[in-house]
Design a protein around this motif. Structure first.
Motif, short mmCIF file in Angstrom:
data_model
loop_
_atom_site.label_atom_id
_atom_site.label_comp_id
_atom_site.label_asym_id
_atom_site.label_seq_id
_atom_site.Cartn_x
_atom_site.Cartn_y
_atom_site.Cartn_z
N ARG A 63 0.84 -1.21 0.00
CA ARG A 63 0.00 0.00 0.00
C ARG A 63 0.87 1.25 0.00
NH1 ARG A 63 -2.67 -4.12 1.80
NH2 ARG A 63 -4.91 -4.22 1.37
N LEU A 64 1.96 1.21 0.77
CA LEU A 64 2.87 2.35 0.81
C LEU A 64 3.55 2.54 -0.54
CD1 LEU A 64 4.44 1.73 4.34
CD2 LEU A 64 2.81 3.54 3.71
N ALA A 65 4.03 1.43 -1.10
CA ALA A 65 4.71 1.51 -2.39
C ALA A 65 3.79 2.11 -3.44
CB ALA A 65 5.18 0.11 -2.82
N LYS A 66 2.53 1.67 -3.41
CA LYS A 66 1.56 2.18 -4.39
C LYS A 66 1.31 3.68 -4.17
CE LYS A 66 -3.07 1.36 -6.14
NZ LYS A 66 -4.41 1.02 -5.68
N ALA A 67 1.12 4.06 -2.91
CA ALA A 67 0.79 5.46 -2.62
C ALA A 67 1.90 6.40 -3.05
CB ALA A 67 0.51 5.63 -1.12
N PHE A 68 3.16 5.95 -2.89
CA PHE A 68 4.28 6.84 -3.19
C PHE A 68 4.95 6.50 -4.52
CE2 PHE A 68 4.06 6.90 1.55
CZ PHE A 68 3.64 8.22 1.67
N GLY A 69 4.36 5.57 -5.26
CA GLY A 69 4.97 5.16 -6.51
C GLY A 69 6.36 4.56 -6.30
N GLY A 70 6.55 3.85 -5.20
CA GLY A 70 7.86 3.28 -4.88
C GLY A 70 8.02 1.88 -5.45
N ALA A 71 9.26 1.51 -5.75
CA ALA A 71 9.53 0.15 -6.24
C ALA A 71 10.96 -0.22 -5.86
CB ALA A 71 9.34 0.09 -7.76
N GLY A 72 11.25 -1.50 -5.86
CA GLY A 72 12.61 -1.94 -5.57
C GLY A 72 12.77 -2.42 -4.14
N PRO A 73 13.97 -2.84 -3.79
CA PRO A 73 14.21 -3.50 -2.50
C PRO A 73 13.91 -2.62 -1.28
CG PRO A 73 16.29 -3.09 -3.68
CD PRO A 73 15.17 -2.79 -4.63
N ALA A 74 14.03 -1.30 -1.43
CA ALA A 74 13.75 -0.44 -0.28
C ALA A 74 12.30 -0.56 0.17
CB ALA A 74 14.07 1.02 -0.61
N TRP A 75 11.41 -0.96 -0.77
CA TRP A 75 9.97 -1.03 -0.47
C TRP A 75 9.52 -2.43 -0.07
CZ3 TRP A 75 7.25 3.37 0.02
CH2 TRP A 75 7.85 4.54 -0.47
N ALA A 76 10.48 -3.37 -0.02
CA ALA A 76 10.12 -4.73 0.40
C ALA A 76 9.71 -4.71 1.87
CB ALA A 76 11.31 -5.67 0.20
N ALA A 77 8.74 -5.56 2.22
CA ALA A 77 8.20 -5.57 3.58
C ALA A 77 9.31 -5.78 4.61
CB ALA A 77 7.13 -6.64 3.71
N ASP A 78 10.21 -6.72 4.33
CA ASP A 78 11.27 -7.01 5.32
C ASP A 78 12.15 -5.79 5.55
OD1 ASP A 78 12.85 -8.94 6.99
OD2 ASP A 78 14.40 -8.24 5.56
N ASN A 79 12.45 -5.09 4.47
CA ASN A 79 13.28 -3.88 4.63
C ASN A 79 12.56 -2.80 5.43
OD1 ASN A 79 15.74 -2.27 3.81
ND2 ASN A 79 14.09 -0.95 3.04
N LEU A 80 11.28 -2.57 5.08
CA LEU A 80 10.52 -1.54 5.80
C LEU A 80 10.37 -1.92 7.28
CD1 LEU A 80 7.74 -0.60 3.19
CD2 LEU A 80 9.78 0.73 3.82
N TYR A 81 10.19 -3.23 7.52
CA TYR A 81 10.09 -3.69 8.90
C TYR A 81 11.36 -3.36 9.68
CZ TYR A 81 10.04 -6.87 12.89
OH TYR A 81 10.13 -7.40 14.14
N ARG A 82 12.50 -3.69 9.10
CA ARG A 82 13.77 -3.46 9.80
C ARG A 82 14.04 -1.95 9.95
NH1 ARG A 82 18.53 -5.40 7.88
NH2 ARG A 82 17.77 -5.47 5.72
N LEU A 83 13.59 -1.19 8.97
CA LEU A 83 13.73 0.26 9.07
C LEU A 83 12.91 0.81 10.24
CD1 LEU A 83 15.22 2.32 7.22
CD2 LEU A 83 13.07 2.61 5.97
#
Lengths: 505, 505
Positions: free
Chosen positions: B324-344
């Motif tokens: 949902r976040l990736a879609k809202a901000f037009g984001g793509a790629g590994p930074a938008w992966a759930a595991d990455n966002l979780y660790r962030l």
């Protein structure tokens, strides 16, 4: 005596403190009202109504506190300065109006108002007068009780007692000849204006849509040009546009129609006139005192109409505004030419709806309502006869007959929410606006030049000095006389209409 | 007896009417506060402050009216039902706190608060503790007077008297062992978490900018998903985010940083937790009664942190939210992966600023403040020693030393606006949140499953039943015991930290 220093010890000083608290409660209510209209989600309505009712009760209790009559009497012997004397006069006026009504009548009126207003919303939508007729009858009875109680106390006729609430000193005997004069003028004038319009090609309507954001930007630009101080106010949206808030923090609202930018823009300019008045009322020591309040609804409406009708529908103003409008909306071509926009802004078209009316036919709407409400309050007309009398009046004054009561006698909220005696102030305001603007231009050539150049400071300075900054120091009549050299004179308004609608290019 | 029917005649009924009015004044104040933060132009500040002060005076006067003590005594003999009894208990609590302070002390505290807060704003900006030191000293003296007066009336130690104002029943003797336990745990735990973090690659930061409008849209979407009812509330912007308004009309605010969407989003989710609590408090007959108020700041903070920290920083929630976040901000790629966002979202970084702190180091900020304010109120520490003591504490607990007092003992408004005894509620709230969420998941498997599926209704139903709908019927301790089977137990919070920050993938 030094009024300011001795304030703590005197009866007058005690009164200033009491009225300061009443004003603060009024400010709080005003903001809560604005929020209700502009921000509040629907689920907050019930609790908000209770908050407002409580604040009103508390402020009413302060106003009719047992100590007031004695303080008002004693303060009169304290050697007050002129502004203090005027303040005391206004305090007594507030107290007299409030204390004239027994608590159970105040509550009965409030109950009848809410009950009637609620049903009116549906009745208007359904164009069903019979639906709201019983509750309107109950409300009219209570309003007549209120009028009688106030009349007894003030030594006035009942309708004058209602008028006096909105327009202090307003009397039917003074309004009657003004309205009769105007009605006679209009009976011939409207037809001549329509004939003249028909003899020219119709003005072009700029093509939309006009995005709400662009409309808002233009509105803000023109508000700022006219002298609105955004450190002391805001512009927001609400279903019914109004000017609310406090003298330090004026909250304007409007409503955008993406098919027609003029509606919201002229509304914003109208409300800006109200706002400039509020923002220019006496401050400092007088802030929150009755003498620093707006003089009444006639002068208030004169300020909105002076800006909207006298200034902003003038040829000079439109010449300044036209390129700005074209730029804001990306418009080009003949529809955006100043002359076309000017003619568009002063088109006259008799219609059923008061709030959509042009400057020429508007007074007819008001004269009809004023006459009907007079008759209803006096008991000279039965409520059951209202729809027919309404329609007959529209036929006679405007040559049109409402197809149903929804666009007839159900269209305005005033009677259904208890605001009887309010209508005359609209047209008295329009007449006063013409007379004030005429006097302003005569007194300082920089004012007319400023309007043409988009520099409204000379006009605002004149209004601050002669109207805004006077607050309630003078009566409406004295204020008009001081500012223009004579009391309200319908000749000025008629000359304005003549010049704009018949003599003008 | 039928409590509802007999209400008009009884002492208890009279009390309900009085407290209903006090609540309505509180609602009005709350809305005026929100407007001041979110809408008001600067020029309205002076008058608004007077409006708020008057409403506060009026509501204080109602609370300490001479009839209250007798009514409170008589109501106790009227055979009240359990909720009425609890309401009476809370009424007495409000009355006791209010009437413990003589009017001149209330005014002295208010004056000292405004004077100090105003200078603090500049002192913080200039990182100049000496600048505000005299006014803070004056304020601390007055707060100690207030603490002593309340302590005398309640039979408590002065610091407990302050605590009791924010957290009814909160006692230093119960908080001390909890904080000691947590401090001991953290002294070792923080280092282990940092070691573990260093052993993994740092999470990627999504590239901005993130337009405020998109951030707002995502915030609204997640608020709605969590069960926020937009018929009873709004989301706006203000310099300092908060959850205000009334139980019928909750006003959330946030502030957008276009370089980092997580700040506003996590703030909105935090305030949504507060809002869900307010919206779920007992309604109907109890609306506006003290028993329908939030239980205290510990439970209030537990609700914001349960949503923000327990739910919305969980792996399951992030897995739902990431696309949902990736879609809202037009984001793509590994930074938008759930595991990455979780660790962030669960990165731990010791820092100087409490409000920017992560879940693991936050309690250290609170423990430092709680200890210092205890010592200052008790007179065990001199105000001149505060900056050095502050810096020493940060060195000891977090291994960092503030470069100046602006990011040291001047950073929080609390002490400078008179809110002494407030800080402990943040960490008690965090511990309560862990324990409540643990109990909720154990009691109903649909809750954990719902979080993973983006269906938060089972969780909200549990919170409504065990926390929100209880209002102030129970003490905080009894509420926790009923809802989770035991009083507050730091083991649950420690287990949560252990699972998320050391055992988690």
């Amino acid at each position: 005596m030094d009024g300011a220093r001795a304030v703590g010890q005197t009866a007058y000083g005690r009164l200033e403190a009491i009225f300061r608290r009443i004003a603060l409660l009024g400010d709080a209510r005003s903001l809560l009202h604005w929020d209700m209209a502009a921000m509040m989600p629907a689920g907050g309505a019930e609790s908000r109504a209770e908050q407002l009712a409580l604040l009103e009760t508390l402020s009413h209790d302060m106003l009719v506190a047992p100590e007031l009559p004695d303080l008002l009497d004693r303060a009169g012997d304290e050697g007050l300065e002129p502004w203090e004397q005027a303040n005391l006069r206004e305090m007594r006026r507030h107290w007299t109006h409030a204390s004239a009504l027994p608590t159970d009548l105040v509550e009965a009126v409030a109950r009848a108002e809410s009950a009637c207003e609620m049903v009116w919303r549906e009745a208007r939508q359904k164009a069903d007068f019979a639906m709201v007729r019983p509750l309107l009858g109950e409300l009219l009875d209570r309003v007549r009780d209120k009028a009688q109680a106030t009349a007894d106390r003030l030594g006035l006729a009942p309708y004058d007692a209602l008028l006096d609430h909105y327009e202090p000193g307003g009397r039917a005997a003074e309004i009657d000849p003004l309205f009769a004069d105007l009605e006679a003028f209009l009976s011939d004038f409207i037809g001549r204006v329509l004939d003249r319009q028909r003899a020219h090609p119709a003005p072009l309507t700029p093509d939309g849509p006009f995005p709400a954001e662009s409309q808002r930007a233009v509105g803000l630009e023109m508000m700022a040009a006219l002298g609105f101080d955004f450190d002391h106010g805001r512009l927001d949206t609400s279903h019914h546009p109004f000017c609310g808030g406090t003298h330090d923090d004026v909250r304007l609202t409007t409503r955008y129609d993406e098919a027609d930018f003029a509606k919201a823009l002229m509304g914003v300019l109208h409300e800006t006139g109200h706002a400039l008045y509020d923002l220019g009322l006496p401050g400092g020591r007088w802030r929150g005192q009755p003498v620093a309040d707006a003089r009444g609804m006639v002068i208030h409406e004169s300020q909105s109409l002076l800006i909207e009708m006298q200034v902003c529908r003038s040829r000079d103003f439109i010449a300044w505004a036209a390129p700005r409008l074209a730029k804001a909306f990306g418009g080009a071509g003949p529809a955006w030419a100043a002359d076309n926009l000017y003619r568009l802004g002063i088109r006259v078209r008799p219609g059923f709806i008061r709030i959509d009316a042009d400057e020429v036919t508007y007074p007819a709407h008001v004269i009809i309502r004023a006459r009907l409400e007079r008759a209803l309050i006096a008991g000279d007309m039965k409520l059951d006869d209202l729809p027919a009398a309404w329609n007959e009046s529209y036929g006679r004054l405007l040559g049109i007959t409402p197809p149903d009561d929804g666009v007839g006698c159900l269209q305005d909220i005033h009677w259904y929410c208890g605001a009887w005696g309010y209508f005359p102030t609209y047209t008295l305001g329009a007449m006063s606006a013409a007379q004030l603007f005429d006097a302003a231009r005569r007194s300082d050539p920089a004012i007319a030049k400023g309007v043409a150049d988009g520099d409204f400071r000379p006009l605002l300075a004149w209004l601050r000095r002669h109207v805004h900054g006077r607050g309630s120091f003078l009566s409406t009549r004295a204020l008009m006389t001081e500012a223009t050299g004579r009391p309200l004179d319908p000749a000025v308004f008629k000359a304005h209409l003549q010049a704009r609608y018949l003599d003008g290019a």
